[in-house]
Enzyme design. Structure first.
Site, PDB file in Angstrom:
ATOM      1  N   LEU A  20      -7.720   5.768  -8.918  1.00 16.52           N
ATOM      2  CA  LEU A  20      -7.870   6.772  -7.627  1.00 16.52           C
ATOM      3  C   LEU A  20      -8.047   6.220  -6.434  1.00 16.52           C
ATOM      4  O   LEU A  20      -9.408   5.984  -6.188  1.00 16.52           O
ATOM      5  CB  LEU A  20      -9.429   7.486  -8.363  1.00 16.52           C
ATOM      6  CG  LEU A  20      -9.600   8.716  -7.358  1.00 16.52           C
ATOM      7  CD1 LEU A  20      -8.718   9.689  -7.229  1.00 16.52           C
ATOM      8  CD2 LEU A  20     -10.886   9.483  -7.759  1.00 16.52           C
ATOM      9  N   HIS A  21      -7.205   5.653  -5.797  1.00 17.99           N
ATOM     10  CA  HIS A  21      -7.360   4.889  -4.640  1.00 17.99           C
ATOM     11  C   HIS A  21      -7.140   5.912  -3.507  1.00 17.99           C
ATOM     12  O   HIS A  21      -7.177   7.285  -3.577  1.00 17.99           O
ATOM     13  CB  HIS A  21      -6.361   3.902  -4.485  1.00 17.99           C
ATOM     14  CG  HIS A  21      -4.867   4.175  -4.488  1.00 17.99           C
ATOM     15  ND1 HIS A  21      -4.198   4.477  -3.300  1.00 17.99           N
ATOM     16  CD2 HIS A  21      -3.934   4.661  -5.554  1.00 17.99           C
ATOM     17  CE1 HIS A  21      -2.967   4.574  -3.759  1.00 17.99           C
ATOM     18  NE2 HIS A  21      -2.935   4.853  -4.933  1.00 17.99           N
TER      19      HIS A  21
END
Lengths: 110, 611
Positions: A20-21
């Site tokens: 989840l960047h």
């Protein structure tokens, strides 16, 4: 606020290789903002505001991480449905983090 | 002897004088840059006092809202510009910045501070965002540390608005084009890089996926990142070399090193000039044999590169990307849209669309069976999977057939092992075409159908297969893997994997011969087709069609234009007589050097100083 409040929960797993960047978090928030419900992401005993990118990027969930999505409000079920679809579609990005396709179901409650 | 005209002042060239520093980092954008250096320091911003009076609160809240709004618009503008200049990957980062500036908690928290603590808008922003950034940094995670840089970037943007001073670009202060050395570049600094003023850059921080790396590669600025602490040394130096091929930065290089790099850089730029001028020259040998060059692509965005670098069309369009990240599988209409976009972008140039070439293991959500394969390379994958699962195959064929009326489309089946598979696949194509016609849909008659020859069985049966297809496309990557029974990603056996292995060459020769006898076209579309080392060999074996990633087109075209077909034939004939891959490689290297003496070697960068 609403008298028609429901709460919906859903467990999801982050499966895109980069986790989840920044850009997935942006897509998540963009989608969450379409719903009236409050959106929370629970991870590791902490909760994060699903409509705040500043909050959500500190989740830093890697590939394989399990998260719990919670929505509270009139469209809670639709919200967790759409958001968990986005997560399981790997945020529409390939293993290098490139977007591979535009988000096909931008309508709430597909 | 320094070359005449070298005007850069350098340390005393005796070996024991100021030693040059050779630093190793991560190469993120190829090329060589030599020049004076500029070390960037973080800039300070002059701020108003922190505390405000109670009467000023309303005005500060208004300033805060306006500042956020204008900064958000500015970030959105930067995003739009980046999208055309740098591509979607980078633009998405700036889109996330715009969203951070518009973040509901940022505005709410900052307003609370202004109202309850009576601080100015600037300080409210700083306090809220610094708290975020510090929290990210404290978590001691490299990803979050990089996000802290994003937060500081938007902080600077908002403050710039509030204070009314545009954040000045460091580039405006560069006296002349220079190498920029920095701890890191902020994402907006990176987005604004001007290749005319920044010859190359090197940073202490960063990795191959960092923002700066993405921008450098897009703008073709040589760059090395992840060098670790070096700015203190660099401040005392006057010039440097940035070697973006090897990932080296050489501070105050000695004269021989400078000379070597200057020569390499000059040669490189001359080559690039020549090669890009040749993009529209025909790919013909010295004795006028025409060769057809094609591009391998996966995305519509790659078509520009194909066309600009002189490809006749797309020799291999991979369709896996549509399926890899999709659940459920893409619908017929979604596929039609994707194929139609590529075909339209080609404006009539031919395109070979390959049907799904994925293993069942890659299709988790809609795999045919739950059976776990112990050997997926030899399992239910590619065409085998398509034939097993009509729900996957038919919509793809329908989409391709519908899109085929929009241009010159050919269809390619991967991993064909037997004639029975080919016949079954062709029967499905006929069936789907009839179905579309019955529905009143336009379909192109007699769409050419070809197969990938990438299983040794198909190469051995090529004479029979050739009677039933319109073209062959040799997929060398799998052909090598299956012929030599070696997985090239397994480093313990990878040395066995070689396109030069005589066994592979014999199979290719068989396929080309079968195609010649039956009068069909044959293309090489594997990695081998784009490697200049093999160009002569392939021409000599009789290939006249090569398909490769677009950026490999110029070098391969150069080799074609520099050789005679009779020389190539002699080289191929000799290669087929050799016993080992090593002997073939040695032959090809020497033949290429003889035919094209200007083929570049990588410069040996100060090897002794590094070890």
């Amino acid at each position: 606020m609403s008298h028609d409040t429901t709460v919906a929960h859903r467990h999801v797993q982050i499966t895109n290789s980069l986790g989840l960047h920044l850009r997935p978090a942006d897509k998540f928030v963009k989608l969450a903002l379409r719903y009236r419900s409050e959106i929370r992401v629970h991870y590791n005993g902490n909760q994060f505001n699903g409509k705040s990118i500043l909050d959500l990027i500190t989740v830093a969930a890697e590939c394989g991480t399990r998260l719990e999505l919670e929505a509270c409000g009139p469209d809670a079920v639709e919200a967790v449905d759409a958001l968990s679809d986005l997560v399981s579609a790997q945020f529409y990005e390939n293993e290098n983090g490139d977007t591979i396709q535009s988000h096909p179901n931008t309508e709430p409650g597909r | 002897m320094p070359p005449p005209g070298t005007s850069i002042s350098t340390p005393d060239p005796t070996p024991m004088a100021t030693p040059m520093h050779v630093l190793r980092g991560i190469a993120v954008s190829p090329g060589i840059a030599i020049g004076p250096i500029v070390v960037l320091d973080t800039r300070g911003i002059r701020l108003p006092p922190r505390n405000i009076t109670a009467e000023a609160v309303e005005r500060e809240l208004q300033r805060l809202d306006e500042g956020l709004e204008v900064a958000g618009r500015e970030a959105a503008e930067a995003e739009r510009e980046a999208r055309t200049r740098l591509g979607p990957q980078y633009a998405d980062i700036l889109a996330a910045h715009a969203r951070m500036i518009g973040d509901i908690t940022l505005r709410a928290d900052a307003r609370t501070r202004v109202e309850q603590e009576q601080v100015s808008a600037e300080h409210a922003i700083i306090e809220v965002l610094e708290a975020h950034a510090t929290r990210m940094e404290r978590l001691n995670d490299s990803y979050l540390a990089a996000r802290a840089a994003d937060v500081r970037d938007i902080e600077a943007r908002i403050l710039g608005q509030l204070i009314g001073q545009r954040p000045k670009s460091f580039q405006d202060e560069l006296p002349a084009p220079a190498l920029v050395l920095a701890q890191d570049l902020s994402p907006s600094e990176a987005a604004g890089l001007d290749p005319n003023r920044v010859l190359g850059f090197a940073t202490e921080a960063g990795g191959p996926a960092s923002h700066t790396a993405i921008v450098a590669a897009a703008l073709e600025i040589p760059a090395v990142v992840g060098l670790g602490k070096f700015l203190d040394i660099a401040r005392q130096c006057r010039m440097a070399v940035i070697d973006g091929d090897e990932g080296l930065v050489i501070l105050d290089p000695d004269l021989p090193t400078q000379a070597r790099y200057r020569a390499a850089a000059a040669e490189r730029s001359a080559r690039f000039r020549v090669l890009s001028q040749q993009a529209n020259l025909p790919a013909v040998t010295l004795d006028s044999t025409q060769v057809h060059l094609w591009g391998n692509i996966e995305f519509t965005a790659e078509i520009d590169a194909c066309v600009n670098l002189g490809a006749e069309g797309v020799g291999l369009f991979r369709t896996e990307f549509l399926f890899l990240n999709a659940k459920p599988p893409p619908s017929e209409d979604q596929q039609f849209q994707a194929y139609a976009a590529v075909i339209r972008a080609l404006r009539g140039r031919p395109i070979v669309i390959r049907t799904l070439d994925l293993g069942a293991d890659k299709l988790g959500p809609y795999r045919v069976s739950a059976y776990i394969e112990s050997n997926p390379c030899l399992g239910l994958r590619s065409l085998r999977l398509s034939l097993r699962d009509p729900g996957l195959f038919r919509p793809q064929l329908r989409a391709i057939l519908r899109a085929s009326t929009l241009g010159d489309v050919r269809i390619l089946f991967p991993l064909v092992s037997t004639l029975a598979e080919l016949r079954e696949a062709r029967a499905i194509v006929r069936d789907v075409a009839a179905e579309l016609v019955a529905e009143g849909q336009a379909v192109r008659e007699n769409l050419p159908v070809g197969i990938m020859v990438e299983v040794p069985a198909a190469a051995l049966m090529a004479d029979h297969l050739a009677k039933e297809v319109d073209f062959f496309s040799i997929g060398t990557n799998d052909l090598i893997q299956y012929t030599l029974a070696v997985d090239r990603t397994n480093e313990t056996v990878a040395e066995l994997y070689s396109a030069a292995d005589p066994s592979v060459l014999r199979l290719i020769a068989m396929v080309v011969e079968a195609a010649r006898v039956h009068g069909i076209e044959v293309t090489v579309c594997g990695k081998m087709g784009g490697e200049p080392l093999y160009t002569m060999l392939l021409l000599g074996l009789g290939l006249r069609q090569l398909s490769m990633p677009p950026h490999q087109l110029p070098e391969v075209r150069r080799v074609i234009r520099g050789v005679r077909i009779e020389t190539a034939r002699a080289v191929a004939a000799e290669a087929l007589r050799l016993e080992t891959a090593q002997a073939v490689t040695a032959l090809l290297e020497s033949a290429l050097r003889q035919a094209l003496p200007d083929t570049p070697d990588t410069p040996e960068p100060a090897a002794s100083a590094m070890r």
